[in-house]
Design a protein around this motif. Sequence first.
Motif, short mmCIF file in Angstrom:
data_model
loop_
_atom_site.label_atom_id
_atom_site.label_comp_id
_atom_site.label_asym_id
_atom_site.label_seq_id
_atom_site.Cartn_x
_atom_site.Cartn_y
_atom_site.Cartn_z
N UNK A 105 0.70 -1.12 0.05
CA UNK A 105 -0.15 -0.02 0.06
C UNK A 105 0.86 1.46 0.01
N UNK A 106 1.99 1.00 -0.16
CA UNK A 106 2.92 2.39 -0.15
C UNK A 106 3.00 2.92 -1.68
N UNK A 107 2.55 2.42 -2.46
CA UNK A 107 2.29 2.81 -3.75
C UNK A 107 0.97 2.85 -4.00
N UNK A 108 0.24 3.93 -4.57
CA UNK A 108 0.91 5.12 -4.90
C UNK A 108 0.78 6.14 -3.69
N UNK A 109 0.36 5.62 -2.18
CA UNK A 109 -0.13 6.68 -1.20
C UNK A 109 1.15 7.17 -0.81
N UNK A 110 2.28 6.64 -0.51
CA UNK A 110 3.55 7.21 -0.02
C UNK A 110 4.62 7.88 -1.26
N UNK A 111 4.71 6.98 -2.09
CA UNK A 111 5.84 7.36 -3.24
C UNK A 111 5.04 8.13 -4.34
N UNK A 112 3.75 8.16 -4.31
CA UNK A 112 3.16 9.08 -5.47
C UNK A 112 3.23 8.47 -6.74
N UNK A 113 3.50 9.27 -7.62
CA UNK A 113 3.68 8.55 -8.95
C UNK A 113 2.32 8.31 -9.59
N UNK A 114 2.37 7.58 -10.97
CA UNK A 114 1.16 7.39 -11.48
C UNK A 114 0.82 6.09 -11.60
N UNK A 115 -0.38 5.53 -11.14
CA UNK A 115 -0.63 4.07 -11.02
C UNK A 115 -2.00 3.96 -11.73
N UNK A 116 -2.16 2.84 -12.77
CA UNK A 116 -3.38 2.39 -13.15
C UNK A 116 -3.63 1.14 -12.79
N UNK A 117 -4.82 0.44 -12.85
CA UNK A 117 -5.09 -1.00 -12.41
C UNK A 117 -5.50 -0.78 -11.23
N UNK A 118 -6.01 -2.10 -10.77
CA UNK A 118 -6.57 -2.36 -9.29
C UNK A 118 -5.62 -3.24 -8.45
#
Length: 281
Positions: A53-66
Amino acid sequence: MGYIELKNVTYTYPLAEEPSVRDISAVMERGKFYSILGANGSGKTTLCNILRGFIPNFYQGEMSGEVIFDGKNLQEYEMGELASKIGYVFQNPFNQITGARDTVYGEIAYGLENFGVPVPEIRDRVDQIMELTNITYLRDKNPFELSGGQQQRVAFASVLVLEPDMFVIDEPTSQLDPRETERVFDIILKMKEMGKTIVLVEHKMELVAQYSDEVLVLEEGRLIRAGEKHEILSETGLQEHGVMLPQTVLLAEKMRNSGLKIKDGIITEDEMREQLVNIGR
């Protein structure tokens, strides 16, 4: 539905031009032991950070999918809630030890204190976990004065004491000698026997072969193989994708090429030993 489901997950770090993981879909079942393999830079640690759960909550950036965890989208959980459900063990235990307390006992108890666990229960749980991880004799030592292997066991204990159901463990033995590596894997084996779901990144392939249930292989951020360990680890062509294989697998292949009747799917030393006994009869 699996315990964990990744659905077409792609993630790009801030300022990066290319995704670190690309279109990954996988299902993980509760109580199984999964090992993630791949060459350096293949996306293993990134996938670990997505799963916890650290991506994207902590590291930010761009994530797609589930990512679905225990029936709910991972991003719907509060980070504090995830800390009690998903334990994470760092490659370097020095990064995991908080330094908030000056004894091993206090370090292990610290997380429980933050969760407001009653003091009598804290004492019971810390005592049990120190015994489980074989560090009771270190209880009054300063965590920063321990050896790397001892620190790693303290790191495991500080996560185990929170009683999460799932563990994400990123190369826990990379800096340890063989004896401390064995001690750490003794702990991981106990976690498996307790029915915990384990996701491990590890380069020591004999240990992966011995302990895993299933294996996932990454290459340049893509999931190129996933399945039962015998099926995946006996595939010698994976070496062309930067994946080391157990020495037992390579030995079995050489013996087959020399004309010996060695059955397929041998990946552990015990399996090879049994095969050699049968050949000798």
